[in-house]
Scaffold this motif. Structure first.
Motif, PDB file in Angstrom:
ATOM      1  N   GLN A 179       0.845  -1.195   0.000  1.00  0.00           N
ATOM      2  CA  GLN A 179       0.000   0.000   0.000  1.00  0.00           C
ATOM      3  C   GLN A 179       0.875   1.237   0.000  1.00  0.00           C
ATOM      4  OE1 GLN A 179      -2.532   0.268   3.467  1.00  0.00           O
ATOM      5  NE2 GLN A 179      -3.271   2.324   2.979  1.00  0.00           N
ATOM      6  N   LEU A 180       0.444   2.268  -0.723  1.00  0.00           N
ATOM      7  CA  LEU A 180       1.132   3.558  -0.678  1.00  0.00           C
ATOM      8  C   LEU A 180       0.139   4.655  -1.033  1.00  0.00           C
ATOM      9  CD1 LEU A 180       3.297   4.157  -3.848  1.00  0.00           C
ATOM     10  CD2 LEU A 180       1.822   2.171  -3.631  1.00  0.00           C
ATOM     11  N   ALA A 181       0.504   5.879  -0.690  1.00  0.00           N
ATOM     12  CA  ALA A 181      -0.338   7.035  -1.000  1.00  0.00           C
ATOM     13  C   ALA A 181      -0.183   7.396  -2.469  1.00  0.00           C
ATOM     14  CB  ALA A 181       0.057   8.215  -0.124  1.00  0.00           C
ATOM     15  N   ILE A 182      -1.272   7.810  -3.110  1.00  0.00           N
ATOM     16  CA  ILE A 182      -1.202   8.105  -4.535  1.00  0.00           C
ATOM     17  C   ILE A 182      -0.370   9.351  -4.825  1.00  0.00           C
ATOM     18  CG2 ILE A 182      -3.366   6.929  -5.078  1.00  0.00           C
ATOM     19  CD1 ILE A 182      -4.741   9.604  -5.215  1.00  0.00           C
ATOM     20  N   VAL A 183      -0.121  10.192  -3.820  1.00  0.00           N
ATOM     21  CA  VAL A 183       0.744  11.352  -4.049  1.00  0.00           C
ATOM     22  C   VAL A 183       2.179  10.930  -4.336  1.00  0.00           C
ATOM     23  CG1 VAL A 183      -0.649  12.931  -2.683  1.00  0.00           C
ATOM     24  CG2 VAL A 183       1.185  11.629  -1.574  1.00  0.00           C
ATOM     25  N   GLN A 184       2.504   9.677  -4.055  1.00  0.00           N
ATOM     26  CA  GLN A 184       3.838   9.157  -4.331  1.00  0.00           C
ATOM     27  C   GLN A 184       3.983   8.660  -5.764  1.00  0.00           C
ATOM     28  OE1 GLN A 184       3.597   6.695  -0.331  1.00  0.00           O
ATOM     29  NE2 GLN A 184       5.699   6.707  -1.056  1.00  0.00           N
ATOM     30  N   VAL A 185       2.911   8.780  -6.548  1.00  0.00           N
ATOM     31  CA  VAL A 185       2.904   8.189  -7.889  1.00  0.00           C
ATOM     32  C   VAL A 185       2.593   9.248  -8.945  1.00  0.00           C
ATOM     33  CG1 VAL A 185       1.956   6.375  -9.356  1.00  0.00           C
ATOM     34  CG2 VAL A 185       2.026   6.053  -6.854  1.00  0.00           C
ATOM     35  N   GLU A 186       3.550   9.497  -9.828  1.00  0.00           N
ATOM     36  CA  GLU A 186       3.278  10.316 -11.011  1.00  0.00           C
ATOM     37  C   GLU A 186       2.725   9.447 -12.137  1.00  0.00           C
ATOM     38  OE1 GLU A 186       6.711  12.554 -12.187  1.00  0.00           O
ATOM     39  OE2 GLU A 186       7.007  13.387 -10.179  1.00  0.00           O
ATOM     40  N   THR A 187       3.363   8.292 -12.352  1.00  0.00           N
ATOM     41  CA  THR A 187       2.917   7.344 -13.360  1.00  0.00           C
ATOM     42  C   THR A 187       2.995   5.941 -12.780  1.00  0.00           C
ATOM     43  OG1 THR A 187       3.827   8.760 -15.117  1.00  0.00           O
ATOM     44  CG2 THR A 187       3.227   6.511 -15.727  1.00  0.00           C
ATOM     45  N   LEU A 188       1.963   5.160 -13.023  1.00  0.00           N
ATOM     46  CA  LEU A 188       1.918   3.755 -12.608  1.00  0.00           C
ATOM     47  C   LEU A 188       2.070   2.888 -13.850  1.00  0.00           C
ATOM     48  CD1 LEU A 188       1.140   1.393 -10.580  1.00  0.00           C
ATOM     49  CD2 LEU A 188      -1.230   1.832 -11.295  1.00  0.00           C
ATOM     50  N   LEU A 189       2.940   1.880 -13.768  1.00  0.00           N
ATOM     51  CA  LEU A 189       3.119   0.897 -14.838  1.00  0.00           C
ATOM     52  C   LEU A 189       2.818  -0.487 -14.293  1.00  0.00           C
ATOM     53  CD1 LEU A 189       4.205  -0.278 -17.566  1.00  0.00           C
ATOM     54  CD2 LEU A 189       6.487  -0.222 -16.513  1.00  0.00           C
TER      55      LEU A 189
END
Length: 255
Positions: A179-189
């Motif tokens: 689990q992680l916060a979406i603010v840590q993600v610019e792009t998901l692959l």
């Protein structure tokens, strides 16, 4: 939220045994699913599609998940999907031995949950850093972890496609959830190993270091590079940007 999904048969396979899709439930929660069928001609394409559709149906017909319920729900749906595929393989000679890898990404409120079985992967990119979020359930990864071979040797190892966990392979399955916060993600692959066996980590990162590239172009570039390197397997990618935006926008050319 922007989503692009592309899948390609590659240069050596006679069928595409990967399958990927996304689902939105009545509460605007988003689930992304990618499967890579295992077993060559042993109905791997059936296993990947059945698993994706089964999980999607459970998600869209279910409840409004709270953050506290997500891990239990993921564990339950993975267990149910495993039995669904395993039982189908037992009941039909044509489907005997079928199984599939699985990566699930569930986006709820400001959190992102990743669950996986097998060697399909999830990566996140943020601030010039690409990070692998899943650890392969494979014989080669066990050899790497034990120090018997290096990661570079694993890239070309003859048993690199042998997984230690899969959906439908046995009547029980092991999985991992993070689990992680979406603010840590610019792009998901999210991708099948048809990409990562052909394109090195450094090459992957170089693609994400081009912020001007559209999501759809980035997906196509990754597939093209895997094919240019030999295209030994099916290649499937899911890319997501702007995860914090509630309005979902599918990028054109969903293949």
């Amino acid at each position: 939220m922007k989503i692009s999904i592309k899948s390609n048969i590659g240069k050596r396979r006679v069928s595409n045994q990967d399958y990927a899709d996304y689902f939105v439930n009545d509460y605007q929660q988003v689930l992304l699913v990618l499967c890579d069928g295992v077993g060559g001609n042993q109905a791997g394409d059936v296993a990947s599609r059945m698993t994706t559709e089964f999980i999607g149906e459970q998600f869209t017909s279910g409840q409004n998940l709270s953050l506290e319920e997500v891990e239990n729900w993921l564990g339950k749906v993975i267990t149910q999907a495993n039995l669904h595929i395993y039982q189908a393989s037992m009941e039909s000679a044509k489907l005997e031995g079928m199984s599939t890898t699985l990566v699930l990404v569930l986006i709820i409120e400001d959190q992102l949950f990743i669950a996986h079985v097998g060697d399909s992967r999830a990566y996140i990119y943020r601030r010039d850093e690409l990070k692998q979020m899943t650890e392969d359930h494979s014989l080669v990864n066990e050899l790497i972890r034990s120090g018997e071979i290096t990661a570079e040797e694993g890239q070309y190892h003859p048993i690199r496609n042998v997984v230690t966990q899969s959906i439908g392979g046995t009547d029980t399955v092991a999985y991992e959830i993070s689990q992680l916060a979406i603010v840590q993600v610019e792009t998901l692959l999210i991708c099948s190993d048809g990409l990562t066996n052909m394109v090195s980590f450094e090459q992957l990162k170089d693609n994400f270091d081009r912020p001007q590239a559209s999501l759809d172009q980035l997906a196509q570039d990754l597939i093209d590079q895997a094919n240019q390197a030999g295209g030994l397997d099916n290649i499937t990618v899911i890319l997501v940007r702007e995860l914090e935006q509630k309005r979902l926008e599918e990028v054109p050319n969903h293949d």
